[in-house]
Design an enzyme around this catalytic site. Structure first.
Site, PDB file in Angstrom:
ATOM      1  N   HIS A  67     -13.307   3.724 -48.486  1.00  0.00           N
ATOM      2  CA  HIS A  67     -13.723   2.319 -48.415  1.00  0.00           C
ATOM      3  C   HIS A  67     -14.329   2.025 -47.029  1.00  0.00           C
ATOM      4  O   HIS A  67     -15.426   1.469 -46.918  1.00  0.00           O
ATOM      5  CB  HIS A  67     -12.481   1.450 -48.696  1.00  0.00           C
ATOM      6  CG  HIS A  67     -12.631  -0.018 -48.425  1.00  0.00           C
ATOM      7  ND1 HIS A  67     -12.453  -0.966 -49.389  1.00  0.00           N
ATOM      8  CD2 HIS A  67     -12.907  -0.707 -47.293  1.00  0.00           C
ATOM      9  CE1 HIS A  67     -12.615  -2.173 -48.875  1.00  0.00           C
ATOM     10  NE2 HIS A  67     -12.892  -2.043 -47.595  1.00  0.00           N
ATOM     11  N   GLU A  68     -13.617   2.447 -45.975  1.00  0.00           N
ATOM     12  CA  GLU A  68     -14.097   2.194 -44.604  1.00  0.00           C
ATOM     13  C   GLU A  68     -15.385   2.967 -44.320  1.00  0.00           C
ATOM     14  O   GLU A  68     -16.284   2.467 -43.651  1.00  0.00           O
ATOM     15  CB  GLU A  68     -13.022   2.562 -43.575  1.00  0.00           C
ATOM     16  CG  GLU A  68     -11.746   1.725 -43.659  1.00  0.00           C
ATOM     17  CD  GLU A  68     -11.994   0.226 -43.524  1.00  0.00           C
ATOM     18  OE1 GLU A  68     -12.916  -0.170 -42.776  1.00  0.00           O
ATOM     19  OE2 GLU A  68     -11.288  -0.555 -44.187  1.00  0.00           O
ATOM     20  N   HIS A  71     -18.367   1.062 -45.499  1.00  0.00           N
ATOM     21  CA  HIS A  71     -18.791   0.053 -44.514  1.00  0.00           C
ATOM     22  C   HIS A  71     -19.606   0.733 -43.414  1.00  0.00           C
ATOM     23  O   HIS A  71     -20.673   0.271 -43.028  1.00  0.00           O
ATOM     24  CB  HIS A  71     -17.576  -0.587 -43.828  1.00  0.00           C
ATOM     25  CG  HIS A  71     -16.807  -1.564 -44.662  1.00  0.00           C
ATOM     26  ND1 HIS A  71     -17.390  -2.644 -45.269  1.00  0.00           N
ATOM     27  CD2 HIS A  71     -15.481  -1.647 -44.942  1.00  0.00           C
ATOM     28  CE1 HIS A  71     -16.450  -3.349 -45.903  1.00  0.00           C
ATOM     29  NE2 HIS A  71     -15.295  -2.758 -45.725  1.00  0.00           N
TER      30      HIS A  71
HETATM   31 ZN   LIG Z   1     -13.379  -3.421 -46.169  1.00  0.00          ZN
END
Ligand SMILES: [Zn+2]
Length: 378
Positions: A67-68, A71
């Site tokens: 998830h990170e 980003h």
């Molecule tokens: Zn996030």
């Protein structure tokens, strides 16, 4: 957040783990091995619960990391710099060192987070469907990961800053209002409201007998509230410095002291006498260090006569800033580097000093004169 140890690097981004992550890892493995899996899938045998529990907890953290990374990769593709990703007790933080230049970039960087978690949930769910035995440890782990990634996606889409949904809200407001400052403060306010709801819900759960579940939700609310509050304050400060250069706030041509000056004289003449909190240290017109109140405090009072400034000063590399830099950027540096002052340097020569105190006094004077930052929105 400083990471406690580094796992490695992905495309130049340092992947680190904060020590609180270990606590979360132990808690999650334990609750899976002794609560969730035995309840959902009775009859496996004790050892197997722990193996599956630990494996599922590791995969959960891999999911948070993915998830990170999403980003981070979007930020990189928009030309921003990403310093590191840190995993900690409440999840992960991606440290993007440069600010988005427009609302669209900000929107894309934020929205990819919850989308990646939802996509992972879908992938784990599909994988679980291919396992023939739906009571097997493999199917149990995959189903759990689908569920937990789905929850992560939904949780992160809540519109309170600093959650991803809050950043999406900020980007949308930024695009419509045209002011990142106002957009940040509104999104952070919504974030604080959301955080208070979490805390209230935690209390209700504790009253209903779920002590640990309630405490956990309460803690998440507390953490979100702090982060949103800090962002709101910082945004207000930065608004006050809009359009202001370092040269307008700094103390120009600061007095310097020699490294041979006794600490006692430094205290009596400069710190107490002139109210200076930090001074450049120069030898033959060359800057060799910086001495501050903090350096003096580390030395016992009895030693002040026996020691000179050169023995206690902070040596180069010193934190510097250009007089032409935006004051709001200098404020960010003071906060990020966790220092009380910056040397203002132009063409290799010291032209001033800029401290947190100088910045606060500048804002105070502006406020007294009725020059509120909000009056000059861009
Ligand atoms: Zn996030």
């Amino acid at each position: 957040m400083e990471s406690s140890f580094t796992l490695g690097r992905v495309r130049g981004i340092k992947i680190g783990v904060h020590y609180t992550w270990l606590l979360a890892f132990v808690l999650i493995s334990w609750s899976l091995a002794s609560g969730y899996f035995p309840r959902q899938y009775p009859g496996w045998g004790g050892g197997l619960y722990w193996t599956v529990g630990v494996a599922a907890a590791l995969m959960l953290f891999a999911s948070v990391l993915a998830h990170e990374l999403c980003h981070a990769f979007v930020a990189l593709s928009r030309g921003l710099q990403v310093r590191d990703i840190t995993l900690f007790i409440f999840g992960g933080v991606t440290n993007i060192t440069s600010e988005s230049e427009n609302a669209r970039d900000e929107f894309l960087i934020a929205v990819v987070g919850p989308l990646s978690s939802l996509a992972l949930a879908g992938a784990f769910w599909l994988a679980a469907q291919t396992v023939p035995n739906d009571r097997s440890p493999l199917d149990a782990s995959l189903s759990y990961l689908a569920l937990v990634n789905f929850s992560l996606g939904v949780f992160n889409i809540l519109p309170g800053f600093p959650l991803d949904g809050g950043r999406v809200l900020r980007a949308v407001l930024w695009g419509t209002l045209g002011s990142i400052g106002r957009a940040t403060r509104i999104a952070a306010l919504v974030g604080q409201g959301l955080a208070l709801l979490f805390i209230a819900y935690g209390f209700v759960q504790i009253l209903e007998g779920d002590f640990f579940g309630g405490l956990w939700i309460g803690f998440i609310g507390w953490f979100l509230n702090n982060a949103a509050d800090a962002t709101r304050r910082q945004s207000r400060l930065q608004e006050g410095f809009r359009g202001v250069k370092v040269s307008q706030v700094m103390q120009a041509e600061p007095l310097s002291v020699s490294p041979g000056l006794p600490v006692r004289v430094l205290v009596d003449d400069h710190i107490l006498g002139r109210g200076a909190r930090a001074l450049p240290v120069a030898l033959d017109g060359r800057i060799v260090g910086l001495v501050s109140l903090t350096d003096v405090k580390r030395l016992p009072t009895a030693e002040w006569d026996r020691n000179a400034v050169g023995a206690i000063m902070t040596r180069p590399p010193l934190k510097t800033v250009s007089p032409r830099e935006e004051a709001s950027r200098a404020l960010q540096l003071l906060i990020d580097q966790d220092v009380n002052q910056l040397l203002v340097v132009e063409d290799g020569a010291i032209v001033g000093m800029l401290s947190r105190g100088d910045m606060m006094r500048f804002l105070q004077r502006r406020e007294e004169l009725g020059l509120d930052g909000d009056a000059r929105r861009r």
